[in-house]
Scaffold this motif. Sequence first.
Motif, PDB file in Angstrom:
ATOM      1  N   THR A 337     -17.014  19.860 -27.745  1.00  0.00           N
ATOM      2  CA  THR A 337     -16.768  21.228 -28.202  1.00  0.00           C
ATOM      3  C   THR A 337     -17.975  21.828 -28.898  1.00  0.00           C
ATOM      4  O   THR A 337     -18.166  23.035 -28.917  1.00  0.00           O
ATOM      5  CB  THR A 337     -15.569  21.255 -29.158  1.00  0.00           C
ATOM      6  OG1 THR A 337     -15.802  20.336 -30.229  1.00  0.00           O
ATOM      7  CG2 THR A 337     -14.301  20.845 -28.440  1.00  0.00           C
ATOM      8  N   HIS A 340     -19.884  23.471 -26.432  1.00  0.00           N
ATOM      9  CA  HIS A 340     -19.045  24.360 -25.629  1.00  0.00           C
ATOM     10  C   HIS A 340     -19.001  23.936 -24.167  1.00  0.00           C
ATOM     11  O   HIS A 340     -19.161  24.750 -23.259  1.00  0.00           O
ATOM     12  CB  HIS A 340     -19.530  25.813 -25.731  1.00  0.00           C
ATOM     13  CG  HIS A 340     -19.503  26.331 -27.118  1.00  0.00           C
ATOM     14  ND1 HIS A 340     -18.351  26.772 -27.731  1.00  0.00           N
ATOM     15  CD2 HIS A 340     -20.489  26.439 -28.043  1.00  0.00           C
ATOM     16  CE1 HIS A 340     -18.629  27.158 -28.962  1.00  0.00           C
ATOM     17  NE2 HIS A 340     -19.910  26.960 -29.187  1.00  0.00           N
ATOM     18  N   LEU A 358     -12.681  29.758 -26.964  1.00  0.00           N
ATOM     19  CA  LEU A 358     -12.434  28.805 -28.045  1.00  0.00           C
ATOM     20  C   LEU A 358     -13.503  28.986 -29.123  1.00  0.00           C
ATOM     21  O   LEU A 358     -14.559  28.367 -29.078  1.00  0.00           O
ATOM     22  CB  LEU A 358     -12.433  27.374 -27.508  1.00  0.00           C
ATOM     23  CG  LEU A 358     -11.275  27.028 -26.568  1.00  0.00           C
ATOM     24  CD1 LEU A 358     -11.360  25.574 -26.133  1.00  0.00           C
ATOM     25  CD2 LEU A 358      -9.945  27.284 -27.250  1.00  0.00           C
ATOM     26  N   ASP A 359     -13.217  29.845 -30.057  1.00  0.00           N
ATOM     27  CA  ASP A 359     -14.127  30.140 -31.162  1.00  0.00           C
ATOM     28  C   ASP A 359     -13.631  29.394 -32.398  1.00  0.00           C
ATOM     29  O   ASP A 359     -12.486  29.597 -32.839  1.00  0.00           O
ATOM     30  CB  ASP A 359     -14.140  31.635 -31.426  1.00  0.00           C
ATOM     31  CG  ASP A 359     -15.076  32.014 -32.570  1.00  0.00           C
ATOM     32  OD1 ASP A 359     -15.720  31.099 -33.137  1.00  0.00           O
ATOM     33  OD2 ASP A 359     -15.151  33.215 -32.882  1.00  0.00           O
ATOM     34  N   PRO A 360     -14.465  28.496 -32.984  1.00  0.00           N
ATOM     35  CA  PRO A 360     -13.997  27.737 -34.144  1.00  0.00           C
ATOM     36  C   PRO A 360     -13.604  28.601 -35.337  1.00  0.00           C
ATOM     37  O   PRO A 360     -12.894  28.145 -36.235  1.00  0.00           O
ATOM     38  CB  PRO A 360     -15.193  26.842 -34.483  1.00  0.00           C
ATOM     39  CG  PRO A 360     -16.366  27.489 -33.849  1.00  0.00           C
ATOM     40  CD  PRO A 360     -15.848  28.162 -32.622  1.00  0.00           C
ATOM     41  N   ILE A 365      -7.259  28.978 -33.823  1.00  0.00           N
ATOM     42  CA  ILE A 365      -8.058  28.026 -33.066  1.00  0.00           C
ATOM     43  C   ILE A 365      -7.339  26.697 -32.856  1.00  0.00           C
ATOM     44  O   ILE A 365      -7.463  26.064 -31.811  1.00  0.00           O
ATOM     45  CB  ILE A 365      -9.434  27.795 -33.746  1.00  0.00           C
ATOM     46  CG1 ILE A 365     -10.320  26.893 -32.869  1.00  0.00           C
ATOM     47  CG2 ILE A 365      -9.258  27.219 -35.132  1.00  0.00           C
ATOM     48  CD1 ILE A 365     -10.609  27.441 -31.509  1.00  0.00           C
ATOM     49  N   GLU A 366      -6.535  26.254 -33.852  1.00  0.00           N
ATOM     50  CA  GLU A 366      -5.859  24.961 -33.698  1.00  0.00           C
ATOM     51  C   GLU A 366      -4.894  24.981 -32.519  1.00  0.00           C
ATOM     52  O   GLU A 366      -4.899  24.070 -31.691  1.00  0.00           O
ATOM     53  CB  GLU A 366      -5.112  24.589 -34.976  1.00  0.00           C
ATOM     54  CG  GLU A 366      -4.404  23.235 -34.865  1.00  0.00           C
ATOM     55  CD  GLU A 366      -3.762  22.799 -36.165  1.00  0.00           C
ATOM     56  OE1 GLU A 366      -2.927  21.874 -36.122  1.00  0.00           O
ATOM     57  OE2 GLU A 366      -4.102  23.375 -37.221  1.00  0.00           O
ATOM     58  N   VAL A 369      -6.925  25.139 -29.204  1.00  0.00           N
ATOM     59  CA  VAL A 369      -7.514  23.848 -28.833  1.00  0.00           C
ATOM     60  C   VAL A 369      -6.438  22.924 -28.280  1.00  0.00           C
ATOM     61  O   VAL A 369      -6.636  22.229 -27.275  1.00  0.00           O
ATOM     62  CB  VAL A 369      -8.221  23.210 -30.047  1.00  0.00           C
ATOM     63  CG1 VAL A 369      -8.564  21.754 -29.767  1.00  0.00           C
ATOM     64  CG2 VAL A 369      -9.485  23.988 -30.388  1.00  0.00           C
ATOM     65  N   VAL A 406     -14.855  17.022 -31.858  1.00  0.00           N
ATOM     66  CA  VAL A 406     -14.517  18.210 -32.653  1.00  0.00           C
ATOM     67  C   VAL A 406     -15.674  18.636 -33.555  1.00  0.00           C
ATOM     68  O   VAL A 406     -15.475  19.367 -34.528  1.00  0.00           O
ATOM     69  CB  VAL A 406     -13.237  17.968 -33.487  1.00  0.00           C
ATOM     70  CG1 VAL A 406     -12.036  17.786 -32.582  1.00  0.00           C
ATOM     71  CG2 VAL A 406     -13.400  16.773 -34.412  1.00  0.00           C
ATOM     72  N   TYR A 410     -14.365  22.401 -35.219  1.00  0.00           N
ATOM     73  CA  TYR A 410     -13.107  22.520 -34.483  1.00  0.00           C
ATOM     74  C   TYR A 410     -12.034  21.657 -35.134  1.00  0.00           C
ATOM     75  O   TYR A 410     -12.309  20.552 -35.612  1.00  0.00           O
ATOM     76  CB  TYR A 410     -13.295  22.102 -33.024  1.00  0.00           C
ATOM     77  CG  TYR A 410     -14.044  23.136 -32.220  1.00  0.00           C
ATOM     78  CD1 TYR A 410     -13.356  24.134 -31.540  1.00  0.00           C
ATOM     79  CD2 TYR A 410     -15.432  23.117 -32.159  1.00  0.00           C
ATOM     80  CE1 TYR A 410     -14.047  25.084 -30.802  1.00  0.00           C
ATOM     81  CE2 TYR A 410     -16.131  24.074 -31.429  1.00  0.00           C
ATOM     82  CZ  TYR A 410     -15.430  25.058 -30.750  1.00  0.00           C
ATOM     83  OH  TYR A 410     -16.104  26.008 -30.036  1.00  0.00           O
ATOM     84  N   THR A 412      -8.402  19.372 -35.611  1.00  0.00           N
ATOM     85  CA  THR A 412      -7.614  18.373 -34.891  1.00  0.00           C
ATOM     86  C   THR A 412      -6.133  18.726 -35.055  1.00  0.00           C
ATOM     87  O   THR A 412      -5.785  19.672 -35.758  1.00  0.00           O
ATOM     88  CB  THR A 412      -7.874  16.966 -35.455  1.00  0.00           C
ATOM     89  OG1 THR A 412      -7.469  16.917 -36.824  1.00  0.00           O
ATOM     90  CG2 THR A 412      -9.351  16.608 -35.350  1.00  0.00           C
ATOM     91  N   ASP A 444     -15.983  13.134 -34.473  1.00  0.00           N
ATOM     92  CA  ASP A 444     -16.745  14.207 -35.111  1.00  0.00           C
ATOM     93  C   ASP A 444     -18.164  13.708 -35.363  1.00  0.00           C
ATOM     94  O   ASP A 444     -18.414  12.921 -36.270  1.00  0.00           O
ATOM     95  CB  ASP A 444     -16.077  14.619 -36.426  1.00  0.00           C
ATOM     96  CG  ASP A 444     -16.693  15.892 -37.018  1.00  0.00           C
ATOM     97  OD1 ASP A 444     -17.848  16.201 -36.683  1.00  0.00           O
ATOM     98  OD2 ASP A 444     -16.006  16.554 -37.819  1.00  0.00           O
TER      99      ASP A 444
END
Length: 456
Positions: A337, A340, A358-360, A365-366, A369, A406, A410, A412, A444
């Motif tokens: 991620t 991207h 998908l923009d953090p 966003i959760e 994702v 992530v 991003y 989880t 991560d």
Amino acid sequence: MHSACLTSTHMFPFITTYLFPISSVIFIVSASDCHIGYMEKDPERRNDSLNTFEELLQQAREQKVDMILLGGDLFHHNKPARYFRYHCMRLLKQYCQRDEPSPIEIIPHPDETSSFPVTNNTLTYQTPVFSVHGNHDNPSGLGNLCALDVLSEAGLINHFGKALSHESVEMCPVLIRKGQTKVALYGLGSITDKALHGMFEKGKVSMSEPPVDVQSWFSMFVIHQNRAYRGDKEYIPESFLDEKLKVKLDLVIWGHEHDCQLDPVWYKKRFRIIQPGSTIATSIVKGETKQKIEKSFPQTVFQLQLAHWHFAMDKPFMNAYGSSGDQRQIHEMYKDTADHRTTDVHQKSRLKFAEHRLDPGDVDIESKVEEFCAEQINKMVEAVTRDNASFPKRPLLPLIKLRVDVSGGYPTFNKRRFAQQFVNKVANVRVHGHDEQNLIDFKDKDERKKTVSDRQ
């Protein structure tokens, strides 16, 4: 000098010309790490190990092999449940027992002081099974017994390679003969790697040679230990088999390692090593994604020919490198991620996270994702469904591993709750206490970098 003629086959009979009459050819099937009883509490997967074990015996019978050679861990547990003991015994009787006598014979070894007795020195069945024990089904408790001892006492297998001392190991071969061909079969059941490593270094591991005409015997060694490096004394180097043992080996069957390595490898042109790998995947990792394939080889005095077949009943098992076998599919997809992009290891396709917005920093966003990950898993399930049409024996539900990076902020989400939507679609959903079996994993890179920086 033994020469080799190597071929490969996919469940087809051997087509070859032998230097010796067929009455002197010993047909052997080699397998390892069947792990009968694995996932015994999972209603979807509990019979996977029995299915592949039955296929192994069935193919051995159809190809009319003379013997089956197992490299350890026949059972997944030291004390297997009655259900699995019963069905294992039933399958051995069903496929190995025939009216004709066995074409091979065991020659008694004169060395009665050996610490490696053959617990069943008779060939009760037409297709005898020889097996060492592994680290999962190793002897323990009163009498130092294991499930293989029970099967051996019942005449169903020949359990060999059981060390009776923790100070030294002396291996005496099982002497097998068919016509002009003579095989000296050595075995070593699982011992703690650190202890065995120390015995090798102290010269406490030895093999006794056949009693007469040593050069006329083909020497095979079955071992169940770590082959890959896992610490300075937590594995057995291949060099030990050459430098520490006085007996010249011709072929080594290496159990315990689940990675199937199909072709024999030479060690300094002194002996060859075959690593059958496991018949079933017991963890969803890269090494397990290779096709589960077993070795079959006819052995004559001067000719060793190898062949293999793909298992058809180890659940849908499309490995991460594009195999089209009939096993339970393991499909791994890696999501990066931070950059991207998404990389499907099997199809080598790439998807842009930006295309899915998908923009953090997005407030939702959760959930986005999570929806995106579910979409990718559904695509993998659809791919399995399409492939299953070509493989009718393949079980329907695949094993799937989705690894999500992530990094970059991003989020989880709850793995167990997420997995529930794939009940009856994916085999590894109801997994408790087995993190390596999870449908989805997060990593991560930023967090790892931060941890390393803190340590420095």
